[in-house]
Design an enzyme around this catalytic site. Sequence first.
Site, PDB file in Angstrom:
ATOM      1  N   ARG A 167     -22.783  61.427   9.862  1.00  0.00           N
ATOM      2  CA  ARG A 167     -21.924  60.234   9.802  1.00  0.00           C
ATOM      3  C   ARG A 167     -22.600  59.155  10.636  1.00  0.00           C
ATOM      4  NH1 ARG A 167     -15.532  59.817  10.829  1.00  0.00           N
ATOM      5  NH2 ARG A 167     -15.585  60.631   8.712  1.00  0.00           N
TER       6      ARG A 167
ATOM      7  N   ARG B 253     -11.394  65.207  11.977  1.00  0.00           N
ATOM      8  CA  ARG B 253     -11.229  66.071  10.807  1.00  0.00           C
ATOM      9  C   ARG B 253     -12.525  66.369  10.084  1.00  0.00           C
ATOM     10  NH1 ARG B 253      -6.843  64.179  11.694  1.00  0.00           N
ATOM     11  NH2 ARG B 253      -8.025  62.305  12.022  1.00  0.00           N
ATOM     12  N   THR B 254     -13.303  65.339   9.803  1.00  0.00           N
ATOM     13  CA  THR B 254     -14.496  65.576   8.985  1.00  0.00           C
ATOM     14  C   THR B 254     -15.447  66.510   9.724  1.00  0.00           C
ATOM     15  OG1 THR B 254     -14.212  63.401   8.028  1.00  0.00           O
ATOM     16  CG2 THR B 254     -16.332  64.439   7.686  1.00  0.00           C
TER      17      THR B 254
ATOM     18  N   LYS C  58     -32.248  56.595  23.302  1.00  0.00           N
ATOM     19  CA  LYS C  58     -33.594  56.313  23.837  1.00  0.00           C
ATOM     20  C   LYS C  58     -34.395  55.450  22.867  1.00  0.00           C
ATOM     21  CE  LYS C  58     -33.970  60.861  26.002  1.00  0.00           C
ATOM     22  NZ  LYS C  58     -34.708  62.125  25.869  1.00  0.00           N
TER      23      LYS C  58
ATOM     24  N   HIS D 257     -17.482  57.734   1.488  1.00  0.00           N
ATOM     25  CA  HIS D 257     -17.110  58.965   2.192  1.00  0.00           C
ATOM     26  C   HIS D 257     -16.879  60.033   1.112  1.00  0.00           C
ATOM     27  CE1 HIS D 257     -15.629  61.666   5.066  1.00  0.00           C
ATOM     28  NE2 HIS D 257     -14.731  60.928   5.688  1.00  0.00           N
TER      29      HIS D 257
HETATM   30  C1  NCD Z   1     -11.445  58.510   7.359  1.00  0.00           C
HETATM   31  C2  NCD Z   1     -12.808  57.936   7.674  1.00  0.00           C
HETATM   32  O1  NCD Z   1     -13.461  58.345   8.636  1.00  0.00           O
HETATM   33  O2  NCD Z   1     -13.216  57.073   6.916  1.00  0.00           O
HETATM   34  N1  NCD Z   1     -11.115  59.640   8.121  1.00  0.00           N
HETATM   35  C3  NCD Z   1     -11.536  60.859   7.706  1.00  0.00           C
HETATM   36  O3  NCD Z   1     -12.698  61.097   7.507  1.00  0.00           O
HETATM   37  N2  NCD Z   1     -10.591  61.768   7.471  1.00  0.00           N
HETATM   38  C4  NCD Z   1     -10.365  57.500   7.367  1.00  0.00           C
HETATM   39  C5  NCD Z   1     -10.179  56.647   8.583  1.00  0.00           C
HETATM   40  O4  NCD Z   1     -10.885  56.754   9.581  1.00  0.00           O
HETATM   41  O5  NCD Z   1      -9.257  55.835   8.507  1.00  0.00           O
END
Ligand code: NCD
Length: 316
Positions: free
Chosen positions: A105, A55-56, A84, A133
């Site tokens: 991320r 999703r993100t 590397k 997040h």
């Molecule tokens: C979350 C995350 O990555 O922290 N997911 C997201 O970004 N929608 C929640 C999760 O992974 O449980």
Amino acid sequence: MGLQNRNLISTLDFSIDEQDEILTLAEKMMSAPKEYGHLLGGRIMASLFFEPSTRTRLSFESAILRLGGQVIGFSEAGSSSAVKGESLSDTIRMVTQYADIIVMRHPKEGAANIAATVSGVPVINAGDGGHEHPTQTLTDLLTIRSLKKHTDNLVVGCCGDLKFGRTVHSLVKNISRYNGVSFVFASPDELRIPQFLRTFLDSSGVKYIETDRMDENIAEMDVLYMTRVQRERFFNEEDYIRLKDLFILDLNKLKHAKDDMCILHPLPRVNEIAYEVDNDRRAAYFYQAGCGVYARMALMAKLLGAVQREEQKWTL
Ligand code: NCD
């Protein structure tokens, strides 16, 4: 100081007013997305995902494409020069020359902060380990504003893995800044909120209760924020197996909940919400995933200073 050229690393980086400015733009974008189709034309977003995401990552990519921009990047560390042995700061110094904005991320807490110190373009933290997040929080707030029409005086229930869940950490810190918000934290004893969050809430005078019964206080809640048990952050698989199915939301547990409570979940769902709940009118988690695109569109437009320019053009 304005939002242009700023980074978003921690959920408290923007004041309430700055955040509301982003959310208001997101609402406008939501109601007339086509009007913004060229806002970021010619801009490039680098999407650097050293840790898996659906999703993100996709909502950021969708957001930049919907604004007329383009995207470069990778979706796993294995396909970058990290394998590397390249350091994160070298990667960022290089990407700064290829893109106008960086979304990253990383499994290590604090990685986005390090990136921001060497980057020449805005850096957005799309999740750093079990830490924060912040763009999920913008998504959560946009969803709550859209469904409840305000963010004040809410009783927010958070349920599941409150220890490792970074979305909960960011949401709690952020939404506690609005007037009269209080919390019910429901989790197994071993997955209670971390001490730093308790200290934060205590020093801000915010009310909360902690319980190991998920449905005990459900009747008071305006929002119920469900989370999955974060398997990848456990040291021991047996602990994960023992804890993973303790808190499952089903229709029976919702019997005493308010009619207008909204059920959120950052997703992915594993077992913690029974599929039967999906058809309940209070289930808002798929709607929430859609809000993520607009929250990220508005955020990037503001950090790139694009909206300001458009607004100036309109007032000429
Ligand atoms: C979350 C995350 O990555 O922290 N997911 C997201 O970004 N929608 C929640 C999760 O992974 O449980």
